[in-house]
Design an enzyme around this catalytic site. Structure first.
Site, PDB file in Angstrom:
ATOM      1  CB  THR A  65      -0.871   0.149   1.180  1.00  0.00           C
ATOM      2  OG1 THR A  65      -0.151   0.230   2.486  1.00  0.00           O
ATOM      3  CG2 THR A  65      -1.556  -1.193   1.450  1.00  0.00           C
ATOM      4  CB  CYS A  66       0.611   4.556  -1.613  1.00  0.00           C
ATOM      5  SG  CYS A  66       1.470   3.705  -2.880  1.00  0.00           S
ATOM      6  CB  SER A  67      -1.820   3.651   3.644  1.00  0.00           C
ATOM      7  OG  SER A  67      -2.375   3.841   4.868  1.00  0.00           O
TER       8      SER A  67
END
Length: 683
Positions: free
Chosen positions: A419-421
């Site tokens: 993810t890019c979280s």
């Protein structure tokens, strides 16, 4: 890729740069449509500016990629300053004095943002730009209220003590804009179209110089990423120039965020030669292509799920053909709708999960939404610098659903989750919940967390979290990302040492040439006891145990000669590394020996008629040197035993083995049964 002049191609990242673009009319119309769908709706008792109904709002239509990006950037910038822009319209009197319908308020807001950004200066259009009546009407009205609008803006800045309007934004949003303006450009090399050396040579001809660290990027420089060997890093201000380079236009160099390259390389590191891969989402296209490039020398297929429309499939196929990616196959079904027993996917051993996430670790949310085809409604949260708990909960449920479904594929051995979280709710918590979930009726060993097979560095922006997660925090040189690799635990019945490998090979008849005698009664009893205590191991395992017990006690080498060619020898099958304490067969000059069993007494095993006659390992006992009885006086002293030597080869070097023949004080009545008879008396 659209061609346009470098002056017109200057894109501004919200208000983080000083470049001014004279947007064409169509950009304002599309930006207004986007803003109408993502603006923050207030409670009825707090509504001061009405935006009309969303029902009649049509979808934006973009002429090209540039128009699309400009439209989203303008809408997102207006969204960040929605409260400020509404206040300006009210304080200046513009909102109540102009007879515009509520459905045009979104157009007024996006154009007001652009108007104040240009310091309330007029916009210049070229003769080629299409003129739209609605845009011209709003622009005329805004220019007539220019003085009042500027005064209203000044009052707001004084109220908030803000040198510029950027200081009115939350601190998290300001820092995000600053990172976006300085973030280097990452690009991976498409090695199916150009080698790394060719790319380096081209960059050198273009005037670029290779340096060692991203912190040194300045001017025409670039460096290699320390995680991915095919990833290059360029200065932030070269983004537009790079986009127009021939290498990028021809798909030899692909501009993409680093997090996607990390995911692609993690998949590649887990892959065997003929394993297939499942990509759970049809986005982003470049990540799918990157995996294809990395596996171009493999006999693997990449199955992409969720390609529902024919137009989308044709678009992807055209791109992959241009990038020379040939091992990609499309599936119309969504990933969670695919049966884990689908016969098409029985060779798939790895699943890549890049589920929809908040993108909270990304510096440029617009780029994230467009490139990853994310949910545009996320811009509403990202414009305020945080994601609401309700939205995080919805995202986490979807992510957990995909991860749980991935675990149902019994043939799959590894799952890469990316993810890019920066929120644990989308990262560690999802992984933890998935590992704790008990899936009924699912075959296969349970999953465990494994460290990603990418080298970690000691830079401040990268940290290795507990439990083998890989996290990269947002910084001036990289966006944030989270990466986890789940692998199936090994089946205990399939865990073997090097000695076990020998035993398994012997049980399958692969070690013909090494005969194993029958085990003794004591060994059989020991084998039965082991069988009971192991709760019923497989028949194969029982044979392996029996073989190992016999191997530890007796090894009986043989020697046989081929009547056609007595010097021909058959090499044993290679079984990998064998521990030093195991019996290793060596040969030299037509003889063979087992290194550990030189002192043991060999036995002769006659071959069956149907067996091939080959030379086998043997221990040759040389007869002792004896003095005739007639020459031996009663009190004669026994002289020291005679040592005989023969040569053997070991690990590419010649070594000497000493075999001691014991001297016997009296003649034996008969030669030893296992000794090799010499055709003539020994002299």
């Amino acid at each position: 890729m659209s061609e346009f002049s470098s002056k017109d191609s200057l894109l501004r990242c919200s208000s983080s740069t000083t470049e001014i673009v004279n947007y064409p009319d169509e950009v304002f119309i599309n930006a207004a449509k986007i803003f109408q769908g993502i603006h923050r709706k207030k409670p009825p008792d707090r509504i001061l500016v009405n935006y009309g109904s969303d029902i009649e709002n049509s979808a934006p239509e973009f002429k090209d990629e540039r128009s699309q990006r400009w439209s989203y950037e303008l809408a997102f910038s207006a969204l960040k300053y929605q409260d400020l822009l509404e206040t300006i319209l009210l304080v200046s009197g513009f909102y109540h004095s102009q007879p515009l319908p509520d459905e045009m308020t979104s157009l007024v807001v996006v154009m007001l943002y652009d108007f104040q950004y240009r310091k309330f200066q007029p916009r210049y259009l070229s003769n080629k730009d299409e003129v739209l009546e609605e845009v011209q009407e709003v622009e005329t009205l805004l220019e007539s209220y220019k003085t009042k609008l500027a005064a209203a803006l000044a009052k707001c800045r004084i109220k908030y003590a803000a040198p510029t309007i950027e200081y009115i934004l939350p601190e998290t949003v300001r820092k995000q804009e600053q990172r976006a303006s300085t973030l280097p450009v990452y690009a991976w090399i498409n090695t199916t179209k150009a080698s790394i050396t060719e790319v380096f040579n081209t960059l050198k001809r273009e005037g670029f110089t290779q340096i060692d660290s991203p912190s040194e990027l300045d001017g025409y420089t670039y460096c290699m990423d320390h995680h991915c060997q095919d990833l290059l890093i360029f200065p932030a201000h070269f983004k537009e120039e790079l986009a127009n380079m021939e290498m990028v236009v021809n798909y030899q160099l692909i501009l993409q965020d680093k997090s996607h390259s990390l995911a692609a390389h993690s998949v590649k590191a887990l892959l065997n030669m003929d394993d297939d891969i499942i990509v759970a989402s049809p986005y982003p296209d470049y990540t799918i292509a990157h995996i294809s490039v990395l596996t171009s020398q493999y006999s693997s297929n990449i199955y992409v799920c969720g390609v529902k429309s024919e137009s989308r499939e044709e678009e992807m196929l055209d791109l992959f053909r241009s990038m020379e990616c040939r091992n990609i196959k499309m599936l119309k079904e969504s990933f969670t709708d695919i049966d884990p027993t689908d016969p098409r996917l029985q060779k798939a051993k790895i699943i890549l999960l890049m589920p929809l996430c908040s993108g909270s670790g990304i510096g440029d949310p617009v780029e994230f939404i467009l490139n990853d085809h994310g949910d545009t409604s996320l811009l509403q949260d990202l414009s305020q610098g945080y994601v609401s708990a309700d939205r995080l909960n919805d995202l986490a449920k979807h992510q957990l659903s995909e991860l749980n479904h991935a675990m149902k594929f019994s043939k799959v051995q590894a799952i890469v989750y990316c993810t890019c979280s920066i929120y644990p709710e989308e990262n560690e918590n999802v992984i933890s919940q998935a590992l704790q979930t008990k899936l009924e009726g699912i075959k296969g060993q349970p999953y465990r967390i494994s460290p990603p097979l990418i080298p970690l560095c000691s830079s401040e922006e990268v940290e290795s979290a507990s439990k083998n997660f890989f996290k990269m925090e947002p910084s001036k040189i990289s966006n944030g990302c989270f990466l986890a690799v789940l692998t199936r635990e090994k089946d205990p019945s399939e865990s073997f040492s090097a000695k076990d490998v020998l035993a398994r090979a012997a049980s399958k008849g692969l070690l013909d040439g090494i005969e194993v005698p029958k085990s003794s009664r004591r060994e059989k009893k020991r084998s039965k006891a082991t069988h009971k205590s192991s709760h019923g191991p497989s028949v194969t395992q029982a044979k392996i145990n029996e073989f190992l017990n016999r191997e530890n006690n007796v090894i009986s080498p043989r020697i046989q000669q081929d009547p056609k060619n007595s010097s021909s020898m058959r090499k044993p099958t290679k079984l990998g590394a064998i521990p030093p304490n195991s019996a290793t067969v060596k040969t030299t000059n037509g003889h063979a020996a087992i290194s550990k069993m030189l002192e043991r007494q060999p036995t002769i095993v006659r071959p069956k008629p149907e067996d091939k006659i080959v030379l086998k390992p043997v221990h040759i006992m040389l007869p002792p040197v004896m003095v005739p009885l007639s020459m031996t006086p009663p009190a004669v002293k026994i002289r020291s035993p005679v040592h005989y030597y023969h040569q053997r080869w070991h690990a590419g070097t010649r070594s000497t083995i000493s075999v001691q023949s014991p001297y016997m004080p009296t003649l034996p009545k008969a030669p030893p049964p296992t000794a090799v008879r010499h055709p003539k008396p020994w002299h």
